[in-house]
Design a protein around this motif. Structure first.
Motif, PDB file in Angstrom:
ATOM      1  N   LYS A  66      42.267  54.468 111.459  1.00  0.00           N
ATOM      2  CA  LYS A  66      41.027  54.009 112.089  1.00  0.00           C
ATOM      3  C   LYS A  66      40.938  54.423 113.553  1.00  0.00           C
ATOM      4  N   GLN A  69      38.833  57.327 115.291  1.00  0.00           N
ATOM      5  CA  GLN A  69      37.430  57.246 115.699  1.00  0.00           C
ATOM      6  C   GLN A  69      37.295  57.358 117.219  1.00  0.00           C
ATOM      7  N   HIS A  85      34.709  60.774 109.602  1.00  0.00           N
ATOM      8  CA  HIS A  85      36.087  60.279 109.666  1.00  0.00           C
ATOM      9  C   HIS A  85      36.615  60.109 108.254  1.00  0.00           C
ATOM     10  N   GLN A 203      32.133  57.596 107.190  1.00  0.00           N
ATOM     11  CA  GLN A 203      33.532  57.355 106.823  1.00  0.00           C
ATOM     12  C   GLN A 203      33.756  57.683 105.357  1.00  0.00           C
TER      13      GLN A 203
END
Length: 251
Positions: A66, A69, A85, A203
Motif C-alpha cells: 500500500k 501509493q 497501483h 487499484q
C-alpha cells in the motif's frame, strides 16, 4: 494514447542501508523511502513528451504494498494525470514485475512504455528488457535522448553504450528505459502536491491480472562488504614493488 511509467519505491539514496541481523535482506523499517531516481527521470521525460503534445496522458504505475501509493502521488505531483497501483505484499522480482507491466500495457494500449533503466536497490537492469520481450515490442535501453518523428509513428532514441552514443529508430509501440543524462527531473510544487491528492489511482491485484508473482529466486544471504584496511605510505619504488609481489601477490 496514454504513456505509462513504472515507478518503484526504494530506500532513499541519501539513507544509510543496513543489513538485517539475520542477513535475510536489508532493513526497511523506519527508513526513508522515495521514488527510484531512474524512475523520476522516466516520469520527467513522459511529462516533456506531453508538454510537446506527443503524449496525451501520463500514467504512473507502481507495484507492491500500500505504501507504494506515496510514489504514485509523487509522480502525480510532478504532473502525471493518474495512477495505477498493483497491490501485493509479495516480494516482486524482475520477471514478475515485467509480467504485471505487460498486463498493464495490454489494458492501456500505449505508444510507449517508459521505465528507469534499473532500480538502485537491486541494480538488476532486467525489467525493461523482459517487458519488451513479453510484449514483442522494440526496445531502447539507457536512453540519453528521446525524439518522435512526424506522425508519432516512430521514436528516435539516442542511447549510451561503451563505445559512445548509438541512435536507434523504433517503430511504436516500444519500451524505452531511461539513463541519468536524459533529463533533470522537476520539483513538485506545493499546489501540484495538493492537486495530486485528488487525482485517481486505480487499484488492481496480481490475481485480477492473472499473473503468478511467486518468487523464482531465493536470496541465500545478504552481507555488508568487508571494511577496507587502512593504506600505508611506502618510502621507495623498491618497497612498493616488494609489497605488491610478496604481500598483495599481484606481481
Amino acid at each position: 494514447m496514454p504513456t505509462p511509467i513504472a515507478v518503484k519505491r526504494v530506500i532513499d539514496y541519501n539513507a544509510r542501508v543496513r543489513v538485517k541481523a539475520d542477513k535475510s535482506g536489508v532493513e526497511t523499517a523506519n527508513v526513508k523511502m522515495s521514488m527510484n531516481p531512474f524512475c523520476e527521470i522516466a516520469v520527467e521525460e513522459a511529462l516533456r513528451l506531453k508538454g510537446k503534445k506527443l503524449a496525451e496522458e501520463v500514467v504512473a504505475v507502481s507495484l507492491g504494498p500500500k505504501a507504494c501509493q506515496d510514489q504514485i502521488r509523487t509522480a502525480m505531483a510532478m504532473g502525471a494525470d493518474r495512477g495505477i497501483h498493483v497491490l501485493t505484499d509479495t516480494e516482486l522480482q524482475p520477471l514478475a514485475v515485467a509480467k504485471l507491466l505487460a498486463k498493464i500495457a495490454e489494458r492501456e494500449t500505449p505508444d510507449m512504455f517508459l521505465l528507469g533503466k534499473q532500480a538502485i536497490d537491486d541494480d538488476c537492469n532486467q525489467t525493461g528488457q523482459m517487458l519488451a520481450a513479453l510484449l514483442s515490442w522494440p526496445q531502447a535501453t539507457f536512453a540519453s535522448k528521446v525524439e518522435m518523428e512526424a506522425g508519432n509513428k516512430r521514436a528516435v532514441v539516442t542511447r549510451e553504450v561503451d563505445g559512445g552514443l548509438e541512435t536507434l529508430r523504433l517503430r511504436l509501440p516500444a519500451v524505452v528505459t531511461t539513463d541519468l543524462r536524459l533529463n533533470e527531473p522537476r520539483y513538485a510544487t506545493l499546489p501540484n502536491i495538493m492537486k495530486a491528492k485528488k487525482k485517481p489511482i486505480d487499484q488492481l491485484t496480481p490475481e485480477e491480472l492473472g499473473v503468478d508473482v511467486a518468487p523464482r529466486l531465493q536470496t541465500v544471504k545478504v552481507e555488508e562488504p568487508p571494511k577496507r584496511k587502512g593504506g600505508i605510505i611506502v618510502k621507495s619504488v623498491e618497497e612498493l614493488v616488494d609489497k605488491l609481489r610478496n604481500e598483495a601477490k599481484v606481481l
